[in-house]
Motif scaffolding. Sequence first.
Motif: not given
Length: 359
Positions: A110-123, A196-205
Amino acid sequence: MKRGRGRTSRIRRQKLFRSSVSRGVNESCKPEFIEFKKWLKGRKFEDTNLIPACFPGTGRGLMSKTSLQEGQMIISLPESCLLTTDTVIRSYLGTYIAKCQPPPSPLLALCTFLVSEKHAGDQSLWKPYLDILPKAYTCPVCLEPKVVNLFPEPLKAKAEEQRARVQGFFSSSRDFFSSLQPLFSEAVENIFSYSALLWAWCTVNTRAVYMKHGQRKCFSPEPDTYALAPYLDLLNHSPDVQVKAAFNEETRCYEVRTASGCRKHEQVFICYGPHDNQRLLLEYGFVSIQNPHACVYVSADLLVKYLPSTDKQMNKKISILKDHDFIENLTFGWDGPSWRLLTALKLLCLEAEELCMTQ
């Protein structure tokens, strides 16, 4: 017309002031929420009960558009809106997860997906949701060490444990991130950074709801119970309310029903659980004013400090408490000392002969 100066006028102004303070400011017309609502509608969800608003004291939350009755459904979020490990497996990450050894945890996926999608921006297909997520969090793991050092010792120790756990999570995930390099033109080290991972971890947590999934071979054995629920996760916590919340297998929706009424234009709350303020801060990054579950944690060092220094059995007593897991979670709440604290104190105050009789 002259402004009223009498007692009745003052009372009226005070009532209006209190009303304006407690009532939220509608945010549904903000660009990010307009896009978010369009996104939700495209996934078969359109709320008729609630609207996003900003409230004093709690910040962004959801406000009732109409009076809500006890037992009323307040949100029924379709499965298509939920972000779960199923979402991740069906995505471009699925192939990489399937062949990764050792298998990643559901949390890492889940964290990896969040970071990857955030990196994708408008896409990103999840951009409208990502745009309303917090840019930063206030969990202790995100705070500067100089701030954490101001915490009471029991909370400070827990905060340091949390930081070590997330740092270990990041270090152990690097090989998996490296395997994803074919997906990106930029170096994965720059995309999947610690921040980036810390942000994703906090988002899920801080925002995920409980939704149990079956064990799958592509994931490690940790329980797969996380689901990010866009829009629903705008609901703030109150220890004074009760709701019924669960995924409905028949309707394939995550449903929330209120167990108490709510007046029109008031903030709608849910209860994250009967948590004390230490746990609320650690897990969610906030504390609750007038929390009925509030308590003070008492460390073993503090207990020993006020007991006779001449007690030659003290080390043995501490060892017994540790062996029976009675050295932590010693609390003093609204109703006085907890049973665990009383038990620890009774043992620490035993005379040598009494201690021998307990062996």
